[in-house]
Design a protein around this motif. Structure first.
Motif, PDB file in Angstrom:
ATOM      1  N   ALA A  23       0.940  -3.167  -0.814  1.00 53.36           N
ATOM      2  CA  ALA A  23       0.701  -3.100   0.113  1.00 53.36           C
ATOM      3  C   ALA A  23       1.232  -2.415   1.334  1.00 53.36           C
ATOM      4  O   ALA A  23       0.970  -1.466   1.764  1.00 53.36           O
ATOM      5  N   ARG A  24       1.962  -2.233   1.417  1.00 48.44           N
ATOM      6  CA  ARG A  24       3.395  -1.032   1.775  1.00 48.44           C
ATOM      7  C   ARG A  24       4.053   0.395   1.496  1.00 48.44           C
ATOM      8  O   ARG A  24       4.579   1.233   1.795  1.00 48.44           O
ATOM      9  N   LEU A  25       3.098   0.700   0.333  1.00 45.91           N
ATOM     10  CA  LEU A  25       4.023   1.679  -0.451  1.00 45.91           C
ATOM     11  C   LEU A  25       2.521   3.418  -0.630  1.00 45.91           C
ATOM     12  O   LEU A  25       1.446   1.969  -0.688  1.00 45.91           O
ATOM     13  N   PRO A  26       2.664   4.619  -0.314  1.00 45.84           N
ATOM     14  CA  PRO A  26       1.665   5.096  -0.296  1.00 45.84           C
ATOM     15  C   PRO A  26       1.027   4.923  -1.628  1.00 45.84           C
ATOM     16  O   PRO A  26       1.635   4.613  -2.239  1.00 45.84           O
ATOM     17  N   GLU A  27      -0.058   5.788  -2.094  1.00 40.41           N
ATOM     18  CA  GLU A  27      -0.592   5.940  -3.517  1.00 40.41           C
ATOM     19  C   GLU A  27       0.482   6.806  -3.959  1.00 40.41           C
ATOM     20  O   GLU A  27      -0.361   8.372  -3.252  1.00 40.41           O
ATOM     21  N   ASP A  28       1.197   6.447  -4.499  1.00 42.84           N
ATOM     22  CA  ASP A  28       1.853   7.535  -5.159  1.00 42.84           C
ATOM     23  C   ASP A  28       2.657   6.805  -6.571  1.00 42.84           C
ATOM     24  O   ASP A  28       2.052   6.037  -7.021  1.00 42.84           O
ATOM     25  N   GLN A  29       3.572   7.323  -7.147  1.00 39.95           N
ATOM     26  CA  GLN A  29       4.027   6.530  -8.080  1.00 39.95           C
ATOM     27  C   GLN A  29       4.918   5.380  -7.752  1.00 39.95           C
ATOM     28  O   GLN A  29       4.913   4.510  -8.806  1.00 39.95           O
ATOM     29  N   GLN A  30       5.059   5.088  -7.002  1.00 38.23           N
ATOM     30  CA  GLN A  30       5.877   3.969  -6.351  1.00 38.23           C
ATOM     31  C   GLN A  30       5.178   3.168  -6.101  1.00 38.23           C
ATOM     32  O   GLN A  30       5.011   1.511  -6.684  1.00 38.23           O
ATOM     33  N   ARG A  31       3.686   2.864  -6.019  1.00 43.30           N
ATOM     34  CA  ARG A  31       2.559   2.150  -6.150  1.00 43.30           C
ATOM     35  C   ARG A  31       1.829   1.894  -7.352  1.00 43.30           C
ATOM     36  O   ARG A  31       2.055   0.838  -7.587  1.00 43.30           O
ATOM     37  N   THR A  32       1.850   2.404  -7.928  1.00 47.25           N
ATOM     38  CA  THR A  32       1.871   2.586  -9.595  1.00 47.25           C
ATOM     39  C   THR A  32       2.804   1.769 -10.188  1.00 47.25           C
ATOM     40  O   THR A  32       2.833   1.327 -10.818  1.00 47.25           O
ATOM     41  N   ASP A  33       4.141   1.424  -9.812  1.00 40.82           N
ATOM     42  CA  ASP A  33       4.906   1.439 -10.225  1.00 40.82           C
ATOM     43  C   ASP A  33       5.193  -0.073 -10.012  1.00 40.82           C
ATOM     44  O   ASP A  33       5.795  -0.757 -11.027  1.00 40.82           O
ATOM     45  N   ALA A  34       4.574  -0.495  -8.941  1.00 40.76           N
ATOM     46  CA  ALA A  34       4.159  -1.550  -8.391  1.00 40.76           C
ATOM     47  C   ALA A  34       3.774  -1.787  -8.731  1.00 40.76           C
ATOM     48  O   ALA A  34       3.844  -3.388  -8.927  1.00 40.76           O
ATOM     49  N   ARG A  35       2.505  -1.723  -9.446  1.00 36.74           N
ATOM     50  CA  ARG A  35       0.735  -2.517 -10.007  1.00 36.74           C
ATOM     51  C   ARG A  35       1.643  -2.468 -11.474  1.00 36.74           C
ATOM     52  O   ARG A  35       1.381  -3.463 -11.706  1.00 36.74           O
ATOM     53  N   THR A  36       2.035  -1.561 -12.037  1.00 36.33           N
ATOM     54  CA  THR A  36       2.897  -2.025 -13.186  1.00 36.33           C
ATOM     55  C   THR A  36       4.308  -3.069 -13.220  1.00 36.33           C
ATOM     56  O   THR A  36       4.040  -4.326 -13.875  1.00 36.33           O
ATOM     57  N   ALA A  37       4.673  -3.304 -12.242  1.00 37.98           N
ATOM     58  CA  ALA A  37       5.892  -4.836 -11.654  1.00 37.98           C
ATOM     59  C   ALA A  37       4.479  -6.320 -11.600  1.00 37.98           C
ATOM     60  O   ALA A  37       5.250  -6.894 -11.840  1.00 37.98           O
ATOM     61  N   TYR A  38       3.914  -6.013 -10.993  1.00 36.50           N
ATOM     62  CA  TYR A  38       3.018  -7.095 -10.100  1.00 36.50           C
ATOM     63  C   TYR A  38       2.396  -7.504 -11.736  1.00 36.50           C
ATOM     64  O   TYR A  38       2.513  -8.730 -12.060  1.00 36.50           O
ATOM     65  N   ALA A  39       1.818  -6.952 -12.723  1.00 39.67           N
ATOM     66  CA  ALA A  39       0.960  -7.271 -13.878  1.00 39.67           C
ATOM     67  C   ALA A  39       2.083  -7.870 -14.898  1.00 39.67           C
ATOM     68  O   ALA A  39       1.412  -9.133 -15.327  1.00 39.67           O
ATOM     69  N   ALA A  40       3.253  -7.282 -15.098  1.00 43.82           N
ATOM     70  CA  ALA A  40       4.069  -7.713 -15.922  1.00 43.82           C
ATOM     71  C   ALA A  40       4.323  -9.288 -15.379  1.00 43.82           C
ATOM     72  O   ALA A  40       4.661  -9.813 -15.757  1.00 43.82           O
ATOM     73  N   HIS A  41       4.927  -9.047 -14.033  1.00 41.84           N
ATOM     74  CA  HIS A  41       5.352 -10.391 -13.572  1.00 41.84           C
ATOM     75  C   HIS A  41       4.125 -11.624 -13.664  1.00 41.84           C
ATOM     76  O   HIS A  41       4.115 -12.802 -13.847  1.00 41.84           O
ATOM     77  N   ASP A  74       7.550  -1.148   5.889  1.00 42.91           N
ATOM     78  CA  ASP A  74       7.210   0.640   5.463  1.00 42.91           C
ATOM     79  C   ASP A  74       7.186   0.698   4.538  1.00 42.91           C
ATOM     80  O   ASP A  74       8.062  -0.654   3.362  1.00 42.91           O
ATOM     81  N   ALA A  75       6.634   1.876   3.472  1.00 40.06           N
ATOM     82  CA  ALA A  75       7.685   2.594   2.231  1.00 40.06           C
ATOM     83  C   ALA A  75       8.761   1.629   1.843  1.00 40.06           C
ATOM     84  O   ALA A  75       9.528   1.551   0.807  1.00 40.06           O
ATOM     85  N   ALA A  76       9.706   2.065   2.913  1.00 35.53           N
ATOM     86  CA  ALA A  76      11.354   2.162   2.592  1.00 35.53           C
ATOM     87  C   ALA A  76      11.764   0.513   1.892  1.00 35.53           C
ATOM     88  O   ALA A  76      12.527   0.135   1.485  1.00 35.53           O
ATOM     89  N   GLY A  77      11.099  -0.640   3.332  1.00 31.35           N
ATOM     90  CA  GLY A  77      11.256  -2.085   3.295  1.00 31.35           C
ATOM     91  C   GLY A  77      10.588  -2.358   2.105  1.00 31.35           C
ATOM     92  O   GLY A  77      11.118  -3.609   1.092  1.00 31.35           O
ATOM     93  N   ALA A  78       9.643  -1.755   1.873  1.00 25.41           N
ATOM     94  CA  ALA A  78       8.642  -2.383   0.711  1.00 25.41           C
ATOM     95  C   ALA A  78       9.285  -2.217  -0.818  1.00 25.41           C
ATOM     96  O   ALA A  78       9.768  -2.975  -1.760  1.00 25.41           O
ATOM     97  N   THR A  79      10.344  -0.658  -1.161  1.00 22.14           N
ATOM     98  CA  THR A  79      11.307  -0.215  -2.214  1.00 22.14           C
ATOM     99  C   THR A  79      12.519  -1.443  -2.064  1.00 22.14           C
ATOM    100  O   THR A  79      12.525  -1.995  -3.194  1.00 22.14           O
ATOM    101  N   LYS A  80      13.456  -1.792  -1.081  1.00 20.45           N
ATOM    102  CA  LYS A  80      14.085  -2.654  -0.645  1.00 20.45           C
ATOM    103  C   LYS A  80      13.551  -4.017  -0.819  1.00 20.45           C
ATOM    104  O   LYS A  80      14.246  -4.358  -1.761  1.00 20.45           O
ATOM    105  N   LEU A  81      12.232  -4.077  -1.139  1.00 17.91           N
ATOM    106  CA  LEU A  81      11.730  -5.623  -1.460  1.00 17.91           C
ATOM    107  C   LEU A  81      11.791  -5.745  -2.824  1.00 17.91           C
ATOM    108  O   LEU A  81      12.035  -6.970  -3.509  1.00 17.91           O
ATOM    109  N   ALA A  82      11.439  -5.182  -3.116  1.00 16.70           N
ATOM    110  CA  ALA A  82      11.104  -4.501  -4.904  1.00 16.70           C
ATOM    111  C   ALA A  82      12.598  -5.264  -5.828  1.00 16.70           C
ATOM    112  O   ALA A  82      12.604  -5.557  -6.628  1.00 16.70           O
ATOM    113  N   ALA A  83      13.227  -3.814  -5.201  1.00 11.17           N
ATOM    114  CA  ALA A  83      14.973  -4.318  -5.221  1.00 11.17           C
ATOM    115  C   ALA A  83      15.105  -6.129  -5.651  1.00 11.17           C
ATOM    116  O   ALA A  83      16.292  -6.325  -6.402  1.00 11.17           O
TER     117      ALA A  83
END
Length: 144
Positions: A23-41, A74-83
């Motif tokens: 929800a906090r990532l822009p429509e780019d490769q990071q959001r695609t990566d997040a969707r892939t990770a979500y599906a994997a989990h 924001d996106a930086a916080g979202a990336t930090k949360l994913a890590a």
């Protein structure tokens, strides 16, 4: 069984967390990566539920919500949360590899590898695994 339920609980939390990440990532490769990770989990969560059920136990249900370790605005916080999520899962799966019998150890090791790789992609520090030496520091040139 406790370790399997713990892995299932960690996957429930990761699925929830990746909802916040996406929800906090822009429509780019990071959001695609997040969707892939979500599906994997989701897939890993479902596999643990099936395994626990096949062993005669009731799989733990997901909580209605989870406390995030920090605010994600924001996106930086979202990336930090994913890590953070992946680093936590790496620790859970390292424990699971040690706790489960041979037939389930391979699946747990696969989950450990997958989480460690995703953690690295999200910018987390690479974990130290027992028995694998730390890389030597890169020599630097010195000037006289």
């Amino acid at each position: 069984m406790t370790a399997l339920q713990g892995a299932l609980g960690a996957e429930h939390a990761a699925v929830y967390g990746y909802g916040v990440v996406g929800a906090r990532l822009p429509e780019d490769q990071q959001r695609t990566d997040a969707r892939t990770a979500y599906a994997a989990h989701e897939a890993r969560r479902d596999a643990w539920q099936r395994l626990i059920g096949s062993l005669g136990a009731t799989p733990a249900a997901a909580a209605a919500g989870y406390q995030l370790p920090f605010a994600v605005t924001d996106a930086a916080g979202a990336t930090k949360l994913a890590a953070h999520l992946e680093t936590r899962l790496t620790a859970v799966y390292a424990d699971l590899v040690a706790a489960v019998p041979g037939p389930q150890r391979g699946t747990a090791a696969d989950a450990l590898r997958d989480s460690a790789l995703r953690a690295h992609r999200w910018g987390a520090a690479d974990p130290a695994f027992p028995g694998i030496p730390e890389p030597l520091p890169t020599p630097s040139a010195t000037t006289p």
